[in-house]
Design a protein around this motif. Structure first.
Motif, PDB file in Angstrom:
ATOM      1  N   THR A   4      17.915 -15.297   3.869  1.00 56.27           N
ATOM      2  CA  THR A   4      19.157 -14.545   3.996  1.00 56.27           C
ATOM      3  C   THR A   4      19.839 -14.439   2.636  1.00 56.27           C
ATOM      4  O   THR A   4      19.590 -15.221   1.729  1.00 56.27           O
ATOM      5  CB  THR A   4      20.123 -15.236   4.975  1.00 56.27           C
ATOM      6  N   GLY A   5      20.708 -13.439   2.510  1.00 54.84           N
ATOM      7  CA  GLY A   5      21.444 -13.274   1.264  1.00 54.84           C
ATOM      8  C   GLY A   5      21.322 -11.886   0.672  1.00 54.84           C
ATOM      9  O   GLY A   5      21.669 -11.661  -0.485  1.00 54.84           O
ATOM     10  N   GLY A   6      20.800 -10.918   1.448  1.00 56.02           N
ATOM     11  CA  GLY A   6      20.637  -9.562   0.961  1.00 56.02           C
ATOM     12  C   GLY A   6      19.249  -9.252   0.451  1.00 56.02           C
ATOM     13  O   GLY A   6      18.965  -8.117   0.047  1.00 56.02           O
ATOM     14  N   PHE A   7      18.365 -10.233   0.470  1.00 54.08           N
ATOM     15  CA  PHE A   7      17.029 -10.061  -0.106  1.00 54.08           C
ATOM     16  C   PHE A   7      16.152  -9.124   0.727  1.00 54.08           C
ATOM     17  O   PHE A   7      15.383  -8.330   0.182  1.00 54.08           O
ATOM     18  CB  PHE A   7      16.344 -11.419  -0.273  1.00 54.08           C
ATOM     19  N   ASN A   8      16.251  -9.210   2.045  1.00 57.31           N
ATOM     20  CA  ASN A   8      15.389  -8.380   2.889  1.00 57.31           C
ATOM     21  C   ASN A   8      15.763  -6.902   2.818  1.00 57.31           C
ATOM     22  O   ASN A   8      14.879  -6.037   2.818  1.00 57.31           O
ATOM     23  CB  ASN A   8      15.420  -8.892   4.331  1.00 57.31           C
ATOM     24  N   LEU A   9      17.053  -6.605   2.745  1.00 58.59           N
ATOM     25  CA  LEU A   9      17.435  -5.201   2.589  1.00 58.59           C
ATOM     26  C   LEU A   9      17.021  -4.674   1.220  1.00 58.59           C
ATOM     27  O   LEU A   9      16.594  -3.519   1.089  1.00 58.59           O
ATOM     28  CB  LEU A   9      18.940  -5.025   2.790  1.00 58.59           C
ATOM     29  N   GLN A  10      17.107  -5.515   0.203  1.00 52.52           N
ATOM     30  CA  GLN A  10      16.648  -5.082  -1.121  1.00 52.52           C
ATOM     31  C   GLN A  10      15.156  -4.766  -1.087  1.00 52.52           C
ATOM     32  O   GLN A  10      14.706  -3.797  -1.713  1.00 52.52           O
ATOM     33  CB  GLN A  10      16.932  -6.146  -2.172  1.00 52.52           C
ATOM     34  N   ILE A  11      14.383  -5.573  -0.374  1.00 53.29           N
ATOM     35  CA  ILE A  11      12.944  -5.287  -0.232  1.00 53.29           C
ATOM     36  C   ILE A  11      12.745  -3.926   0.416  1.00 53.29           C
ATOM     37  O   ILE A  11      11.888  -3.139   0.015  1.00 53.29           O
ATOM     38  CB  ILE A  11      12.253  -6.400   0.584  1.00 53.29           C
ATOM     39  N   ALA A  12      13.556  -3.627   1.439  1.00 53.76           N
ATOM     40  CA  ALA A  12      13.466  -2.330   2.106  1.00 53.76           C
ATOM     41  C   ALA A  12      13.763  -1.189   1.134  1.00 53.76           C
ATOM     42  O   ALA A  12      13.031  -0.192   1.071  1.00 53.76           O
ATOM     43  CB  ALA A  12      14.431  -2.279   3.288  1.00 53.76           C
ATOM     44  N   PHE A  13      14.828  -1.340   0.343  1.00 54.76           N
ATOM     45  CA  PHE A  13      15.191  -0.285  -0.600  1.00 54.76           C
ATOM     46  C   PHE A  13      14.131  -0.126  -1.694  1.00 54.76           C
ATOM     47  O   PHE A  13      13.745   0.990  -2.049  1.00 54.76           O
ATOM     48  CB  PHE A  13      16.552  -0.595  -1.245  1.00 54.76           C
ATOM     49  N   SER A  14      13.664  -1.244  -2.251  1.00 50.24           N
ATOM     50  CA  SER A  14      12.700  -1.188  -3.362  1.00 50.24           C
ATOM     51  C   SER A  14      11.367  -0.598  -2.920  1.00 50.24           C
ATOM     52  O   SER A  14      10.805   0.268  -3.608  1.00 50.24           O
ATOM     53  CB  SER A  14      12.489  -2.591  -3.942  1.00 50.24           C
ATOM     54  N   THR A  15      10.841  -1.071  -1.797  1.00 49.28           N
ATOM     55  CA  THR A  15       9.564  -0.528  -1.314  1.00 49.28           C
ATOM     56  C   THR A  15       9.735   0.914  -0.853  1.00 49.28           C
ATOM     57  O   THR A  15       8.818   1.730  -0.984  1.00 49.28           O
ATOM     58  CB  THR A  15       8.982  -1.388  -0.181  1.00 49.28           C
ATOM     59  N   GLY A  16      10.929   1.240  -0.342  1.00 50.93           N
ATOM     60  CA  GLY A  16      11.193   2.615   0.074  1.00 50.93           C
ATOM     61  C   GLY A  16      11.157   3.578  -1.107  1.00 50.93           C
ATOM     62  O   GLY A  16      10.562   4.662  -1.026  1.00 50.93           O
ATOM     63  N   VAL A  17      11.798   3.195  -2.203  1.00 47.90           N
ATOM     64  CA  VAL A  17      11.796   4.041  -3.399  1.00 47.90           C
ATOM     65  C   VAL A  17      10.375   4.223  -3.923  1.00 47.90           C
ATOM     66  O   VAL A  17       9.945   5.348  -4.232  1.00 47.90           O
ATOM     67  CB  VAL A  17      12.695   3.436  -4.496  1.00 47.90           C
ATOM     68  N   LEU A  18       9.625   3.118  -4.015  1.00 49.69           N
ATOM     69  CA  LEU A  18       8.268   3.200  -4.559  1.00 49.69           C
ATOM     70  C   LEU A  18       7.362   4.049  -3.665  1.00 49.69           C
ATOM     71  O   LEU A  18       6.604   4.893  -4.145  1.00 49.69           O
ATOM     72  CB  LEU A  18       7.694   1.792  -4.726  1.00 49.69           C
ATOM     73  N   ALA A  19       7.459   3.839  -2.359  1.00 49.38           N
ATOM     74  CA  ALA A  19       6.645   4.622  -1.426  1.00 49.38           C
ATOM     75  C   ALA A  19       7.037   6.094  -1.464  1.00 49.38           C
ATOM     76  O   ALA A  19       6.169   6.989  -1.478  1.00 49.38           O
ATOM     77  CB  ALA A  19       6.805   4.075  -0.003  1.00 49.38           C
ATOM     78  N   GLY A  20       8.342   6.383  -1.485  1.00 48.43           N
ATOM     79  CA  GLY A  20       8.796   7.768  -1.515  1.00 48.43           C
ATOM     80  C   GLY A  20       8.351   8.502  -2.763  1.00 48.43           C
ATOM     81  O   GLY A  20       7.935   9.665  -2.718  1.00 48.43           O
ATOM     82  N   GLU A  21       8.416   7.812  -3.881  1.00 47.07           N
ATOM     83  CA  GLU A  21       8.025   8.392  -5.158  1.00 47.07           C
ATOM     84  C   GLU A  21       6.544   8.772  -5.159  1.00 47.07           C
ATOM     85  O   GLU A  21       6.167   9.901  -5.495  1.00 47.07           O
ATOM     86  CB  GLU A  21       8.322   7.376  -6.257  1.00 47.07           C
ATOM     87  N   HIS A  22       5.703   7.823  -4.765  1.00 43.02           N
ATOM     88  CA  HIS A  22       4.253   8.071  -4.838  1.00 43.02           C
ATOM     89  C   HIS A  22       3.758   8.963  -3.701  1.00 43.02           C
ATOM     90  O   HIS A  22       2.769   9.687  -3.879  1.00 43.02           O
ATOM     91  CB  HIS A  22       3.505   6.743  -4.893  1.00 43.02           C
ATOM     92  N   ALA A  23       4.449   8.947  -2.572  1.00 45.13           N
ATOM     93  CA  ALA A  23       4.095   9.895  -1.501  1.00 45.13           C
ATOM     94  C   ALA A  23       4.391  11.323  -1.964  1.00 45.13           C
ATOM     95  O   ALA A  23       3.616  12.251  -1.693  1.00 45.13           O
ATOM     96  CB  ALA A  23       4.892   9.566  -0.231  1.00 45.13           C
ATOM     97  N   ALA A  24       5.514  11.503  -2.679  1.00 42.40           N
ATOM     98  CA  ALA A  24       5.833  12.825  -3.212  1.00 42.40           C
ATOM     99  C   ALA A  24       4.770  13.272  -4.204  1.00 42.40           C
ATOM    100  O   ALA A  24       4.274  14.399  -4.137  1.00 42.40           O
ATOM    101  CB  ALA A  24       7.200  12.809  -3.878  1.00 42.40           C
ATOM    102  N   TYR A  25       4.400  12.388  -5.140  1.00 42.87           N
ATOM    103  CA  TYR A  25       3.341  12.736  -6.114  1.00 42.87           C
ATOM    104  C   TYR A  25       2.045  13.104  -5.386  1.00 42.87           C
ATOM    105  O   TYR A  25       1.379  14.069  -5.757  1.00 42.87           O
ATOM    106  CB  TYR A  25       3.075  11.557  -7.051  1.00 42.87           C
ATOM    107  N   PHE A  26       1.734  12.303  -4.380  1.00 40.15           N
ATOM    108  CA  PHE A  26       0.486  12.556  -3.630  1.00 40.15           C
ATOM    109  C   PHE A  26       0.526  13.909  -2.958  1.00 40.15           C
ATOM    110  O   PHE A  26      -0.489  14.625  -2.900  1.00 40.15           O
ATOM    111  CB  PHE A  26       0.295  11.461  -2.583  1.00 40.15           C
ATOM    112  N   SER A  27       1.690  14.288  -2.437  1.00 41.08           N
ATOM    113  CA  SER A  27       1.790  15.565  -1.702  1.00 41.08           C
ATOM    114  C   SER A  27       1.647  16.768  -2.610  1.00 41.08           C
ATOM    115  O   SER A  27       1.363  17.871  -2.149  1.00 41.08           O
ATOM    116  CB  SER A  27       3.125  15.628  -0.970  1.00 41.08           C
ATOM    117  N   PHE A  28       1.848  16.574  -3.932  1.00 44.42           N
ATOM    118  CA  PHE A  28       1.734  17.681  -4.870  1.00 44.42           C
ATOM    119  C   PHE A  28       0.289  17.895  -5.329  1.00 44.42           C
ATOM    120  O   PHE A  28      -0.028  18.907  -5.946  1.00 44.42           O
ATOM    121  CB  PHE A  28       2.590  17.438  -6.113  1.00 44.42           C
ATOM    122  N   GLU A  29      -0.575  16.919  -5.051  1.00 41.34           N
ATOM    123  CA  GLU A  29      -1.959  17.022  -5.546  1.00 41.34           C
ATOM    124  C   GLU A  29      -2.737  18.131  -4.849  1.00 41.34           C
ATOM    125  O   GLU A  29      -2.519  18.406  -3.680  1.00 41.34           O
ATOM    126  CB  GLU A  29      -2.682  15.675  -5.329  1.00 41.34           C
TER     127      GLU A  29
END
Length: 425
Positions: A400-425
């Motif tokens: 507890t302490g905000g760490f799990n939501l940060q994991i959600a945000f960080s993995t969300g940004v990384l996944a969103g970024e690379h999914a977008a790149y992948f969709s342009f290929e």
């Protein structure tokens, strides 16, 4: 919220489809859309962020104001997997992101970060507005299957309707709080494409005990106490903290108890005991002097009637019983040995731990899609090209302490970024 019912027209093809409209899903959708991808986010509830709305008792502890090194020390499960995600979007980025969205933040004890308003709805509403501005289409519905061809994702099924996509992000959450929509859909959907799920277990969850004293004190909240959890097989302290907890009819709950649950590996062994120091600010000598002072002020009163200034009312009968001192005994006749017994109870109030409450009552899920099958640098599946993961569906969890939501945000940004790149290929 800008939702579209399943009966209304919807495009047949998207660059990126995000399955799940929680913290990770919305962050992934925003990131992909801002990079130019045509994004559809599918959320099974009528409103996005349903679980996010109740986090932190409705206040939303959205991150922790700490360094990456400190962060990793608070991730017991697969911390190394998160280095790329946190390197791309760390706690400072999260703070800036929400403040730029008009959500002023504050830092509290333990470096926990909350909105100044203490309202989780402000965080959710800001994310939904950001999705709308970025051009994310939001659909209410439940994905029944993912579709692929030749090892590459190509869409999702909503009942009998297929919606095509170049990339899909699974951000469905775990199995905790199923009333918010977290029923393990992501495990099934990924499993049908060959992914392995590490058995989901409750984490950050209340603890049960067969000790009847807990039920006798149910509803009693303790503040400013010290909690230690001991593995009685080897005497090792597996958890120690200072703060708040509460007794219930089944055992114990509260912030410290939830954190402690993450450190208990084999709870079914019955080997763990919680030791509560009710007066951590006083060493035994100082506490003994305090007790003697209280006794001196009421020398002719019964022992049972002089503990009110020292202990909460609901604890007095339990402490008297555990001390072995007759509650009718006059305090001027209590011996040094009896005081020592009382001191021991106050400084080391023990509760044997039986188990965890059900996963439905857990704040997060321990377990999920195996990190061995996900690329940590992109969040893409190693088994199916174009399939990405974000948030609690992955086998990563933190204290507890905000760490799990940060994991959600960080993995969300990384996944969103690379999914977008992948969709342009």
């Amino acid at each position: 919220m800008n939702t579209t019912s399943m009966t209304n027209p919807i495009a047949d093809r998207y660059g990126v489809i995000v399955v799940g409209g929680g913290a990770a899903g919305m962050m992934a959708a925003i990131t992909a859309a801002e990079l130019g991808a045509k994004v559809l986010m599918i959320e099974r509830n009528e409103r996005c962020g349903r679980k996010l709305r109740i986090t932190g008792k409705g206040r939303c502890n959205l991150t922790n104001d700490c360094s990456v090194e400190e962060f990793m020390q608070n991730v017991p499960t697969n911390p190394k997997f998160l280095y790329s995600a946190l390197g791309r979007f760390d706690t400072a980025d999260t703070k800036s992101f929400f403040e730029d969205l008009g959500v002023p933040l504050k830092v509290e004890r333990g470096k926990r970060v909350f909105p100044v308003s203490d309202k989780a709805t402000d965080v959710v509403d800001a994310l939904v507005r950001k999705c709308r501005r970025a051009g994310v289409e939001i659909l209410t519905g439940r994905v029944s299957a993912l579709t692929s061809e030749n090892g590459r994702i190509n869409g999702v099924m909503l009942g009998s309707k297929k919606i095509s996509a170049s990339a899909v992000i699974l951000a469905t959450g775990g199995k905790s709080y199923p009333l918010t929509g977290s029923e393990g859909d992501g495990y099934r959907l990924a499993g049908e494409l060959g992914h392995t799920t590490v058995t989901p277990k409750p984490s950050l969850v209340p603890l049960t005990s067969q000790d009847r004293d807990c039920a006798a004190m149910q509803g009693l909240s303790l503040k400013n106490v010290e909690l230690s959890v001991i593995d009685t097989r080897n005497g090792r302290t597996v958890f120690k903290d200072f703060g708040e907890m509460m007794f219930t009819h089944f055992g114990m709950t509260g912030p410290m108890i939830l954190s402690a649950s993450s450190h208990i590996k084999d709870v079914d062994s019955g080997a763990y005991e919680a030791l509560i120091d009710l007066k951590p600010a006083l060493d035994e000598q100082t506490l003994d002097a305090r007790i003697l002072s209280d006794f001196a002020k009421a020398q002719n009163r019964d022992f049972a009637n002089v503990l009110g200034a020292l202990l909460p009312q609901k604890m007095i009968d339990v402490v008297i019983k555990r001390s072995g001192i007759d509650g009718r005994k006059k305090v001027n006749s209590i011996t040094k040995e009896e005081r020592a017994a009382l001191l021991s109870v106050i400084k080391r109030f023990g509760v044997r731990i039986k188990g965890f409450r059900p996963i439905e009552e857990a704040i997060i899920t321990k377990g999920g899609i195996s990190v061995k099958e996900i690329s940590p640098s992109t969040m893409e599946s190693k088994l199916c090209a174009g399939l990405f993961f974000a948030g609690e569906v992955i086998d990563v969890d933190a204290y507890t302490g905000g760490f799990n939501l940060q994991i959600a945000f960080s993995t969300g940004v990384l996944a969103g970024e690379h999914a977008a790149y992948f969709s342009f290929e």
